[in-house]
Enzyme design. Structure first.
Site, mmCIF file in Angstrom:
data_model
loop_
_atom_site.group_PDB
_atom_site.id
_atom_site.type_symbol
_atom_site.label_atom_id
_atom_site.label_comp_id
_atom_site.label_asym_id
_atom_site.label_seq_id
_atom_site.Cartn_x
_atom_site.Cartn_y
_atom_site.Cartn_z
ATOM 1 N N SER A 37 0.834 -1.207 0.000
ATOM 2 C CA SER A 37 0.000 0.000 0.000
ATOM 3 C C SER A 37 0.865 1.251 0.000
ATOM 4 C CB SER A 37 -0.898 -0.004 1.242
ATOM 5 O OG SER A 37 -1.574 1.218 1.348
ATOM 6 N N HIS A 45 -8.497 5.464 1.697
ATOM 7 C CA HIS A 45 -9.715 6.289 1.701
ATOM 8 C C HIS A 45 -10.884 5.625 2.423
ATOM 9 C CE1 HIS A 45 -12.343 9.550 0.741
ATOM 10 N NE2 HIS A 45 -13.262 8.653 0.435
ATOM 11 N N GLY A 51 -21.445 6.864 6.312
ATOM 12 C CA GLY A 51 -22.858 6.620 6.612
ATOM 13 C C GLY A 51 -23.253 5.195 6.910
ATOM 14 N N GLY A 52 -22.629 4.192 6.254
ATOM 15 C CA GLY A 52 -23.056 2.840 6.565
ATOM 16 C C GLY A 52 -22.731 1.815 5.497
ATOM 17 N N PHE A 117 -31.231 5.105 3.692
ATOM 18 C CA PHE A 117 -30.281 5.681 2.740
ATOM 19 C C PHE A 117 -30.956 5.845 1.393
ATOM 20 C CE2 PHE A 117 -25.710 6.628 2.646
ATOM 21 C CZ PHE A 117 -25.461 6.731 4.004
ATOM 22 N N PHE A 157 5.152 1.992 -3.291
ATOM 23 C CA PHE A 157 4.394 2.507 -4.429
ATOM 24 C C PHE A 157 4.550 1.551 -5.618
ATOM 25 C CE2 PHE A 157 3.253 5.102 -7.985
ATOM 26 C CZ PHE A 157 2.289 5.981 -7.502
ATOM 27 N N GLN A 231 -20.008 9.044 -10.158
ATOM 28 C CA GLN A 231 -21.065 9.516 -9.269
ATOM 29 C C GLN A 231 -20.729 10.880 -8.686
ATOM 30 O OE1 GLN A 231 -22.193 7.403 -5.310
ATOM 31 N NE2 GLN A 231 -23.920 7.267 -6.711
ATOM 32 N N HIS A 233 -21.856 13.184 -5.623
ATOM 33 C CA HIS A 233 -22.613 13.111 -4.373
ATOM 34 C C HIS A 233 -23.284 14.454 -4.132
ATOM 35 C CE1 HIS A 233 -23.617 12.504 -0.182
ATOM 36 N NE2 HIS A 233 -23.186 11.261 -0.247
ATOM 37 N N LEU A 243 -17.036 15.300 2.438
ATOM 38 C CA LEU A 243 -18.385 14.731 2.393
ATOM 39 C C LEU A 243 -19.200 15.051 3.640
ATOM 40 C CD1 LEU A 243 -20.231 12.748 0.721
ATOM 41 C CD2 LEU A 243 -19.582 11.047 2.403
ATOM 42 N N GLU A 246 -24.756 11.035 3.388
ATOM 43 C CA GLU A 246 -26.169 10.887 3.066
ATOM 44 C C GLU A 246 -26.955 10.474 4.321
ATOM 45 O OE1 GLU A 246 -26.855 9.185 -0.837
ATOM 46 O OE2 GLU A 246 -28.181 7.735 0.098
ATOM 47 N N ARG A 277 -28.589 9.353 -5.812
ATOM 48 C CA ARG A 277 -27.693 10.515 -5.873
ATOM 49 C C ARG A 277 -27.686 11.216 -7.219
ATOM 50 N NH1 ARG A 277 -22.920 7.505 -2.415
ATOM 51 N NH2 ARG A 277 -24.032 7.694 -0.448
ATOM 52 N N HIS A 345 -17.696 11.735 -6.440
ATOM 53 C CA HIS A 345 -17.695 10.890 -5.245
ATOM 54 C C HIS A 345 -17.420 9.414 -5.487
ATOM 55 C CE1 HIS A 345 -18.685 9.617 -1.200
ATOM 56 N NE2 HIS A 345 -19.600 8.780 -1.664
ATOM 57 N N ARG A 380 -24.505 4.130 -8.420
ATOM 58 C CA ARG A 380 -24.426 3.297 -7.215
ATOM 59 C C ARG A 380 -25.341 3.834 -6.123
ATOM 60 N NH1 ARG A 380 -21.580 3.687 -2.246
ATOM 61 N NH2 ARG A 380 -20.357 5.511 -2.836
ATOM 62 N N ASN A 384 -23.726 0.659 -0.662
ATOM 63 C CA ASN A 384 -23.435 -0.556 -1.424
ATOM 64 C C ASN A 384 -21.950 -0.689 -1.751
ATOM 65 O OD1 ASN A 384 -25.872 -1.872 -1.535
ATOM 66 N ND2 ASN A 384 -26.378 -1.293 -3.629
ATOM 67 N N SER A 385 -21.163 0.360 -1.511
ATOM 68 C CA SER A 385 -19.750 0.267 -1.882
ATOM 69 C C SER A 385 -18.918 -0.432 -0.815
ATOM 70 C CB SER A 385 -19.170 1.646 -2.150
ATOM 71 O OG SER A 385 -17.775 1.530 -2.269
HETATM 72 C C1 FAD Z 1 -15.857 10.569 2.396
HETATM 73 C C2 FAD Z 1 -16.389 9.270 1.883
HETATM 74 C C3 FAD Z 1 -17.429 8.644 2.529
HETATM 75 C C4 FAD Z 1 -17.917 7.428 2.047
HETATM 76 N N1 FAD Z 1 -18.927 6.825 2.736
HETATM 77 C C5 FAD Z 1 -19.372 5.606 2.337
HETATM 78 C C6 FAD Z 1 -20.352 4.920 3.084
HETATM 79 O O1 FAD Z 1 -20.814 5.374 4.119
HETATM 80 N N2 FAD Z 1 -20.761 3.719 2.625
HETATM 81 C C7 FAD Z 1 -20.260 3.153 1.493
HETATM 82 O O2 FAD Z 1 -20.666 2.056 1.143
HETATM 83 N N3 FAD Z 1 -19.315 3.795 0.767
HETATM 84 C C8 FAD Z 1 -18.854 4.997 1.164
HETATM 85 N N4 FAD Z 1 -17.872 5.633 0.436
HETATM 86 C C9 FAD Z 1 -17.227 4.933 -0.685
HETATM 87 C C10 FAD Z 1 -16.275 3.884 -0.138
HETATM 88 O O3 FAD Z 1 -15.710 4.342 1.053
HETATM 89 C C11 FAD Z 1 -15.149 3.551 -1.124
HETATM 90 O O4 FAD Z 1 -15.668 3.275 -2.384
HETATM 91 C C12 FAD Z 1 -14.383 2.310 -0.629
HETATM 92 O O5 FAD Z 1 -14.016 2.470 0.725
HETATM 93 C C13 FAD Z 1 -13.166 2.033 -1.489
HETATM 94 O O6 FAD Z 1 -12.406 1.039 -0.861
HETATM 95 P P1 FAD Z 1 -11.240 0.262 -1.598
HETATM 96 O O7 FAD Z 1 -10.792 -0.776 -0.638
HETATM 97 O O8 FAD Z 1 -11.695 -0.169 -2.924
HETATM 98 O O9 FAD Z 1 -10.099 1.357 -1.822
HETATM 99 P P2 FAD Z 1 -9.429 2.451 -0.873
HETATM 100 O O10 FAD Z 1 -9.939 2.425 0.514
HETATM 101 O O11 FAD Z 1 -9.523 3.741 -1.601
HETATM 102 O O12 FAD Z 1 -7.934 1.980 -0.798
HETATM 103 C C14 FAD Z 1 -7.063 2.010 -1.906
HETATM 104 C C15 FAD Z 1 -5.763 1.356 -1.496
HETATM 105 O O13 FAD Z 1 -4.929 1.213 -2.635
HETATM 106 C C16 FAD Z 1 -3.622 1.615 -2.317
HETATM 107 N N5 FAD Z 1 -2.958 2.069 -3.553
HETATM 108 C C17 FAD Z 1 -3.480 2.831 -4.544
HETATM 109 N N6 FAD Z 1 -2.562 3.052 -5.501
HETATM 110 C C18 FAD Z 1 -1.431 2.404 -5.118
HETATM 111 C C19 FAD Z 1 -0.126 2.259 -5.678
HETATM 112 N N7 FAD Z 1 0.228 2.845 -6.828
HETATM 113 N N8 FAD Z 1 0.786 1.539 -5.000
HETATM 114 C C20 FAD Z 1 0.475 0.954 -3.812
HETATM 115 N N9 FAD Z 1 -0.748 1.067 -3.238
HETATM 116 C C21 FAD Z 1 -1.683 1.783 -3.891
HETATM 117 C C22 FAD Z 1 -3.800 2.711 -1.297
HETATM 118 O O14 FAD Z 1 -2.639 2.891 -0.523
HETATM 119 C C23 FAD Z 1 -4.970 2.149 -0.488
HETATM 120 O O15 FAD Z 1 -4.508 1.282 0.510
HETATM 121 C C24 FAD Z 1 -17.363 6.851 0.894
HETATM 122 C C25 FAD Z 1 -16.311 7.478 0.248
HETATM 123 C C26 FAD Z 1 -15.834 8.686 0.733
HETATM 124 C C27 FAD Z 1 -14.732 9.370 -0.003
#
Ligand code: FAD
Length: 566
Positions: A37, A45, A51-52, A117, A157, A231, A233, A243, A246, A277, A345, A380, A384-385
C-alpha cells in the site's frame, strides 16, 4: 534489483484489500500473502466512509428488495446475476465484522441498528455513528495482523503490472522511504487500489484517490469498463468538498433552496431527499442554474438543514458531521444549515472483472472500487460500496488463493523490471522540462469539472478530450524538481498525474461515445435513456492512440428495464 516473491500480492489496503488478505489467509495457512500500500493501511480512503454498509438483516426487508433497489438505482445497467449474488453475501460480512469486534450503533435492545439511505426502500444501512469506514478499517487491519502468513509493505508505491502472454507474473514497486525499486513476483495479484475521483477538482475523496491500479491494469491489457459513469454526491461541503454523509438525510435532514423550498418535491416527490444521488445532484444543479441557489463567498450553494433533528440526535448519530461542518465549513449544524454542492464521489467504472473477481488477464484479480463487476451499473446506491468491498474483497482473496495453490511461480523478466526502473528514475525523476506537475494537475481537474461534470454534451466532451490529450503532450516536458530518492512526494505526484491523465481521457472518451442519458451520465444533447442502442457496457482497451472502445451486453435475470421514477 532486489526480487521478492509471494504467492499472492494484494495491491491496496483499504476495505477491499484487507478483506481479501483475510479471506486468502483463512483459505490456507500455506500461502504467503503480501499487502502492498502506498499509504499506511488505515490511511486508505475507506477510513473516511461515513454513513453505513448495506445488508438485509430484518423482517420486512428481503434479498429481492435489496436487489431491485440496486438494479433500479443502476438505471438497469447492473448485471443482475452479480446483484443477486452480492445481496445474499452482505449479511454474512456484517456478522463477521460483528464477531471481529466492530462497534456498530445499536438499537435499545442491543441489535445492530440500521438507518435509511437514498434509493433503498428499507432502512438497511448498518452504521457505527457516522464513522463506519473508520471502525471497519480498524477492525480489518487488526484482524489481518493476527495471521502469520500476511506481510505488509506499507508506503510502497506500485508502478506496473508485469505480464507475459496475458499472464500476470508480478509487479514493480519502490519503497517510498528509500526509493529502492523491487521486482515482486507472484502467482496471483489482487488489485484493490480504489477510485480515481482526483481527476476532478471538487471531490469528496482523499488526495490518494488517483486510480493508479486502474491505469496499470489498462496498460497491461485489461479493459476498463463503464468509465463514463462517475457519481456526483449531492452533499459536498462548501468550500472544501469534504463529504457530508447521506446519513444526514437518512436521519431526516432537508435540502433547501434560496426560497426556503424543499425543492426535491419537484424532482422525486415520493423519495424526496432520499432519492438516488444522480437525481438529487441534477436537481441541485438545476436549482443553482435557475438562480435558486443561495449565494456565498465560494459561489452558489444549496442548504442542508439539520436543525430540526435537535442537538442530541446530531451529537449521537452525526458527531463527525457536526465537527467537520464547524471546522471546515464554519457553521454549526445545530444552529445553521450546512452549505453544500454536488462533488465527484465514486467511480462506477473500473477494471472489468467477473463475478469471481477475475479479469481478462490470467492470475490478475480485482476488487473494491477499482474494479467493475457491474454491480452498480450507471449509478451506485449509498452503502453498497463498502458492502461490495467486503463481499468481493472476500471473493477475490479466496479465488486468488485457489489460483495460487493450483499454479507455480512464473518467471518475472529482470530486463523488463529494469526497463521500468529506468522509466521511473532515469525518465520521470530525472526530467527537467518546463511544465510544472501541480499546474498540469490543476488544469486537468478544471477541464474535468468544467466539461465532463454532471451535465454533459458532445461539444464540451470533444473539447475536453482535445485538452486532456494536449496535457498528455505537455506531461512529456515536466520537471521533477526534487531529485532525492527518499520520500520524494514530487515524484509520487508526477506518477499519479501520469495515471490520472489516462483515466481522464478514458472517462471523457467513453462519455463522448455514449449518446444517451442513463444514471449518472446525463447528456443535454441526448437527454433520454436509449435501451435499444445503449443497454450495454463500455469496454475501454489500451491503444497507442488512446482508448479503443468495445461493448458487451448487460446480464438481465429478472428485472427488464422500466421507467425509473422516485
Ligand atoms: C468521504 C467518503 C465517505 C464514504 N462513505 C461511504 C459509506 O458510508 N458507505 C459506502 O458504502 N461507501 C462509502 N464511500 C465509498 C467507499 O468508502 C469507497 O468506495 C471504498 O471504501 C473504497 O475502498 P477500496 O478498498 O476499494 O479502496 P481504498 O480504501 O480507496 O484503498 C485504496 C488502497 O490502494 C492503495 N494504492 C493505490 N494506488 C497504489 C499504488 N500505486 N501503489 C500501492 N498502493 C496503492 C492505497 O494505498 C490504499 O490502501 C465513501 C467514500 C468517501 C470518499
Amino acid at each position: 534489483m532486489e526480487k521478492i516473491s509471494h504467492d499472492i500480492i494484494i495491491v491496496g489496503a483499504g476495505i477491499a484489500g484487507l478483506r481479501a488478505a483475510i479471506a486468502a489467509a483463512d483459505f490456507s495457512s500455506k500461502i504467503g500473502i503480501a499487502v502492498v500500500s502506498k499509504v499506511y493501511p488505515v490511511r486508505s480512503h475507506s477510513v473516511c466512509a461515513q454513513g453505513g454498509t448495506a445488508a438485509v438483516l430484518r423482517d420486512g426487508d428481503s434479498y429481492d428488495l435489496h436487489s431491485w433497489d440496486t438494479v433500479k438505482g443502476s438505471d438497469f445497467l447492473a448485471d443482475q446475476n452479480v446483484v443477486e449474488f452480492f445481496v445474499k453475501q452482505c449479511p454474512e460480512e456484517i456478522i463477521a465484522l460483528e464477531h471481529w469486534g466492530c462497534p456498530w450503533s445499536r438499537t435499545e435492545d442491543g441489535k445492530i441498528n440500521q438507518r435509511r439511505f437514498g434509493g433503498h426502500s428499507f432502512p438497511r444501512a448498518c452504521f457505527a455513528a457516522d464513522m463506519t469506514g473508520f471502525h471497519e478499517m480498524h477492525i480489518l487491519d487488526a484482524k489481518a495482523r493476527t495471521y502469520g502468513n500476511i506481510t505488509f509493505y506499507d508506503e510502497w508505491f506500485v508502478t506496473s503490472i508485469q505480464t507475459v502472454d496475458n499472464l500476470a507474473v508480478g509487479l514493480t514497486a519502490f519503497q517510498m522511504k528509500t526509493g529502492k525499486m523491487c521486482a515482486m513476483r507472484s502467482k496471483a495479484i489482487v488489485m484493490a487500489t480504489g477510485g480515481h475521483e482526483r481527476i476532478y477538482e471538487f471531490t469528496t475523496f482523499s488526495h490518494t484517490a488517483t486510480g493508479d491500479g486502474m491505469t496499470m491494469a489498462y496498460r497491461a491489457g485489461a479493459p476498463l469498463k463503464d468509465m463514463e459513469f462517475v457519481q456526483f454526491h449531492p452533499t459536498g461541503l462548501v468550500p472544501p468538498g469534504v463529504l457530508i454523509t447521506e446519513g444526514a438525510r437518512g436521519e431526516g435532514g432537508h435540502l433547501v433552496n434560496s426560497k426556503g423550498e424543499r425543492f426535491m418535491e419537484k424532482y422525486a416527490p415520493e423519495k424526496m431527499e432520499l432519492a438516488p444521488r444522480d437525481i438529487i445532484a441534477r436537481a441541485e444543479m438545476t436549482e443553482i442554474s435557475e438562480d435558486r441557489g443561495l449565494k456565498g463567498q465560494y459561489g452558489p450553494y444549496i442548504a442542508l438543514d439539520l436543525r430540526h433533528l435537535g442537538e442530541d440526535k446530531i451529537n449521537e448519530r452525526l458527531p463527525l458531521i457536526r465537527d467537520v461542518a464547524i471546522k471546515l465549513g464554519g457553521v454549526d449544524p445545530v444552529e445553521e444549515p450546512i452549505p453544500i454542492r454536488p462533488a465527484a464521489h465514486y467511480s462506477m467504472g473500473g477494471i472489468s472483472a467477473n463475478i469471481h473477481s477475475e479479469t481478462s488477464i490470467a492470475g490478475l484479480f480485482a476488487a473494491g472500487e477499482c474494479s467493475c463487476m457491474s454491480l452498480h451499473g450507471a449509478n451506485r446506491l449509498g452503502t453498497n460500496s463498502t458492502a461490495e468491498c467486503l463481499v468481493f474483497g472476500a471473493v477475490s482473496g479466496r479465488e486468488a488463493a485457489k489460483y495460487a495453490l493450483a499454479n507455480s511461480f512464473p518467471e518475472l523478466s529482470k530486463e523488463r523490471a529494469l526497463t521500468e526502473e529506468k522509466r521511473i528514475f532515469d525518465g520521470i525523476l530525472a526530467s527537467n522540462g518546463d511544465e510544472r506537475v501541480a499546474s498540469l494537475r490543476n488544469e486537468m481537474r478544471q477541464i474535468m469539472n468544467g466539461k465532463a461534470w454532471i451535465f454533459r454534451d458532445g461539444h464540451h466532451l470533444q473539447t475536453a478530450l482535445k485538452e486532456i490529450r494536449a496535457l498528455r503532450k505537455k506531461f512529456e516536458n515536466i520537471a521533477v524538481e526534487d531529485k532525492d530518492k527518499q520520500y520524494n512526494t514530487g515524484l509520487i505526484g508526477a506518477l499519479q498525474l501520469d495515471f490520472t491523465l489516462d483515466l481522464a481521457e478514458i472517462t471523457v472518451a467513453s462519455a463522448l461515445a455514449r449518446t444517451e442519458s442513463r444514471g449518472a451520465h446525463y447528456r443535454f444533447d441526448y437527454p433520454k435513456r436509449d435501451d435499444k442502442e445503449w443497454l450495454k457496457h463500455t469496454l475501454a482497451y489500451y491503444s497507442k492512440d488512446g482508448p479503443r472502445l468495445e461493448y458487451t451486453p448487460v446480464t438481465i435475470t429478472r428485472w427488464p428495464p422500466t421507467e425509473r421514477t422516485y
